[in-house]
Design an enzyme around this catalytic site. Structure first.
Site, PDB file in Angstrom:
ATOM      1  N   LYS A  35       8.829  -2.618  -8.582  1.00 27.98           N
ATOM      2  CA  LYS A  35       8.884  -2.372  -7.129  1.00 27.98           C
ATOM      3  C   LYS A  35       7.724  -3.084  -6.421  1.00 27.98           C
ATOM      4  O   LYS A  35       6.780  -3.550  -7.075  1.00 27.98           O
ATOM      5  CB  LYS A  35       8.826  -0.862  -6.872  1.00 27.98           C
ATOM      6  CG  LYS A  35       7.531  -0.212  -7.353  1.00 27.98           C
ATOM      7  CD  LYS A  35       7.631   1.313  -7.380  1.00 27.98           C
ATOM      8  CE  LYS A  35       6.369   1.924  -7.920  1.00 27.98           C
ATOM      9  NZ  LYS A  35       6.526   3.365  -8.214  1.00 27.98           N
ATOM     10  N   ARG A 131       7.091  15.801  -3.844  1.00 33.39           N
ATOM     11  CA  ARG A 131       7.285  14.644  -2.979  1.00 33.39           C
ATOM     12  C   ARG A 131       8.785  14.366  -2.886  1.00 33.39           C
ATOM     13  O   ARG A 131       9.352  14.354  -1.813  1.00 33.39           O
ATOM     14  CB  ARG A 131       6.520  13.441  -3.573  1.00 33.39           C
ATOM     15  CG  ARG A 131       6.426  12.231  -2.720  1.00 33.39           C
ATOM     16  CD  ARG A 131       5.597  11.148  -3.385  1.00 33.39           C
ATOM     17  NE  ARG A 131       6.207  10.662  -4.624  1.00 33.39           N
ATOM     18  CZ  ARG A 131       5.743   9.648  -5.341  1.00 33.39           C
ATOM     19  NH1 ARG A 131       4.636   9.022  -4.962  1.00 33.39           N
ATOM     20  NH2 ARG A 131       6.352   9.249  -6.441  1.00 33.39           N
ATOM     21  N   TYR A 256     -21.218 -10.598   8.717  1.00 32.08           N
ATOM     22  CA  TYR A 256     -20.911  -9.744   9.861  1.00 32.08           C
ATOM     23  C   TYR A 256     -21.675  -8.433   9.775  1.00 32.08           C
ATOM     24  O   TYR A 256     -21.789  -7.831   8.699  1.00 32.08           O
ATOM     25  CB  TYR A 256     -19.411  -9.433   9.910  1.00 32.08           C
ATOM     26  CG  TYR A 256     -18.566 -10.587  10.390  1.00 32.08           C
ATOM     27  CD1 TYR A 256     -18.770 -11.162  11.637  1.00 32.08           C
ATOM     28  CD2 TYR A 256     -17.554 -11.092   9.588  1.00 32.08           C
ATOM     29  CE1 TYR A 256     -17.976 -12.217  12.075  1.00 32.08           C
ATOM     30  CE2 TYR A 256     -16.750 -12.146  10.018  1.00 32.08           C
ATOM     31  CZ  TYR A 256     -16.970 -12.702  11.258  1.00 32.08           C
ATOM     32  OH  TYR A 256     -16.188 -13.734  11.685  1.00 32.08           O
ATOM     33  N   MET A 304     -12.488 -12.530   6.776  1.00 32.02           N
ATOM     34  CA  MET A 304     -11.058 -12.788   6.595  1.00 32.02           C
ATOM     35  C   MET A 304     -10.811 -13.875   5.542  1.00 32.02           C
ATOM     36  O   MET A 304      -9.892 -13.759   4.722  1.00 32.02           O
ATOM     37  CB  MET A 304     -10.427 -13.205   7.928  1.00 32.02           C
ATOM     38  CG  MET A 304      -8.929 -13.368   7.852  1.00 32.02           C
ATOM     39  SD  MET A 304      -8.218 -13.964   9.391  1.00 32.02           S
ATOM     40  CE  MET A 304      -8.352 -12.522  10.423  1.00 32.02           C
TER      41      MET A 304
HETATM   42  C1  LIG Z   1       6.166   3.636  -9.554  1.00 28.78           C
HETATM   43  C2  LIG Z   1       6.877   4.582 -10.461  1.00 28.78           C
HETATM   44  C3  LIG Z   1       6.724   4.498 -11.847  1.00 28.78           C
HETATM   45  C4  LIG Z   1       5.718   3.564 -12.506  1.00 28.78           C
HETATM   46  O1  LIG Z   1       4.439   4.095 -12.334  1.00 28.78           O
HETATM   47  P1  LIG Z   1       3.149   3.378 -12.995  1.00 28.78           P
HETATM   48  O2  LIG Z   1       2.042   4.325 -12.749  1.00 28.78           O
HETATM   49  O3  LIG Z   1       2.977   2.101 -12.256  1.00 28.78           O
HETATM   50  O4  LIG Z   1       3.465   3.168 -14.415  1.00 28.78           O
HETATM   51  C5  LIG Z   1       7.505   5.319 -12.640  1.00 28.78           C
HETATM   52  N1  LIG Z   1       8.364   6.204 -12.091  1.00 28.78           N
HETATM   53  C6  LIG Z   1       8.523   6.331 -10.751  1.00 28.78           C
HETATM   54  C7  LIG Z   1       9.477   7.338 -10.219  1.00 28.78           C
HETATM   55  C8  LIG Z   1       7.777   5.539  -9.895  1.00 28.78           C
HETATM   56  O5  LIG Z   1       7.923   5.678  -8.575  1.00 28.78           O
END
Ligand SMILES: *Cc1c(COP(=O)(O)O)cnc(C)c1O
Length: 360
Positions: A35, A131, A256, A304
């Site tokens: 993702k 969640r 800065y 930046m």
């Molecule tokens: C992002 C995610 C993972 C992977 O998590 P990592 O900590 O990156 O291994 C697994 N399961 C779900 C439901 C996730 O959202």
């Protein structure tokens, strides 16, 4: 010569890390999580490596899955957040996207939509993350209705997600596992719980499917060292170069807001990478960078397009010398800690401005 910034991606390291994941859970099927543009590495870059080695891939939403299909990836892809409208179920059934069912709306759409072909579903249970996921007392009803739903095909995997598996001394993961055990005791079908930290640190969480993300990119989710993370190889090396060097007198400030002041006659190297290139603006004075393989501390606020580094204690730094911001000798999680964040955020926020350069 062009601006030197690159996020170098070591594809051999990706393969190595995935092989390590498999070795830790040899009986399990592996779902590689790609993702958020493959945690910033480029979704297609990493999916092309994982696809032949993985049982499935996972993304957050259908747009990410479509990008992979359009790029030629044929592996099943789970949509971790499920669908956002009934129409997406039709696309999922056409494209062999698997869908997470984590609420009543998902179940309703699945039962009520006319689909060209049935879809594979995972059922998510909330065991303490609070969640997403159905409540423990709803799990049996969802499982039963999904089992008999004509729009569903294949195995029905029951899953959950950990809130603090990266903290091995906390009791929450044990509690989540106990609840997951009791909920799934009477449910048929495979189970899945482990993200990276579950896979690496909690063998009793492996079940039938593991879902690693972060560790596949070569980074440890733990703050402390852990034997199972020793052999991970970082996939991303963020590099730049020295573009200017100057002497700064004691008492003079750099950058800065003048938030770093020389305590001695100092030598400052300016490096052509900043927050516009994915280096975190909140990295504090003292954050390590590697110049010609030697550590030197950040001195002055991140701009930046540039950072400034105190090279007073380094030998022979020259214009054009290579600078590594994170990678093999400098874990991204170490840099992240100096910026009050985690390595996940740093790789994921890598902007398009920084070219990804793939090496095999
Ligand atoms: C992002 C995610 C993972 C992977 O998590 P990592 O900590 O990156 O291994 C697994 N399961 C779900 C439901 C996730 O959202």
């Amino acid at each position: 010569m062009a601006r030197a910034n690159q996020a170098r991606l070591d594809l051999a390291a990706l393969r190595h890390n995935l092989a390590h994941a498999r070795q830790l859970a040899p009986e399990c099927k592996v779902m590689c999580v790609v993702k958020a543009n493959g945690y910033g590495h480029g979704a297609l870059n990493v999916a092309r490596v994982f696809a032949p080695m993985a049982d499935a891939l996972a993304v957050a939403c259908i747009e990410e899955a479509i990008e992979l299909r359009d790029g030629g990836i044929e592996t099943p892809i789970l949509l971790l957040q499920g669908v956002f409208e009934a129409q997406e179920l039709i696309i999922a059934s056409q494209q062999n996207f698997w869908v997470m069912v984590d609420n009543r709306q998902h179940l309703y759409w699945l039962e009520q939509t006319r689909l060209p072909a049935p879809v594979t579903c995972w059922l998510k249970i909330d065991t303490g993350m609070h969640r997403l996921g159905v409540q423990p007392e709803e799990a049996a009803e969802f499982h039963q209705r999904l089992s008999s739903c004509e729009n569903r095909t294949g195995e029905l995997v029951t899953c959950t997600h950990f809130a603090s598996a990266d903290e091995l001394d906390k009791p929450q993961t044990t509690e989540q596992l106990a609840l997951f055990e009791s909920i799934t005791a009477d449910l048929s079908g495979p189970r899945s719980a482990a993200n990276s930290s579950g896979l690496l640190g909690w063998p009793s969480s492996h079940y039938d499917w593991i879902r690693p993300g972060y560790m596949l990119y070569g980074n440890s989710p733990f703050t402390a060292t852990h034997p199972n993370t020793d052999t991970l190889r970082p996939v991303m090396t963020l590099c730049s170069a020295v573009i200017s060097i100057r002497n700064v007198a004691s008492g003079e400030s750099v950058g800065y807001a003048a938030n770093w002041t020389a305590q001695r006659p100092s030598r400052i190297a300016t490096v052509s990478i900043g927050y516009g290139d994915g280096y975190p603006r909140l990295a504090a004075n003292g954050t390590p960078v590697l110049i010609n393989g030697q550590r030197a501390p950040l001195a002055g606020r991140v701009s930046m397009d540039m950072i400034t580094v105190d090279i007073t204690d380094l030998d022979d730094v020259k214009l054009g010398d290579q600078v590594i911001l994170w990678g093999e000798e400098l874990p991204v999680s170490e840099v992240a800690a100096h910026a009050g964040t985690i390595g996940y955020e740093l790789t994921t926020r890598m902007p398009a401005r920084t070219p990804r350069v793939v090496t095999d």
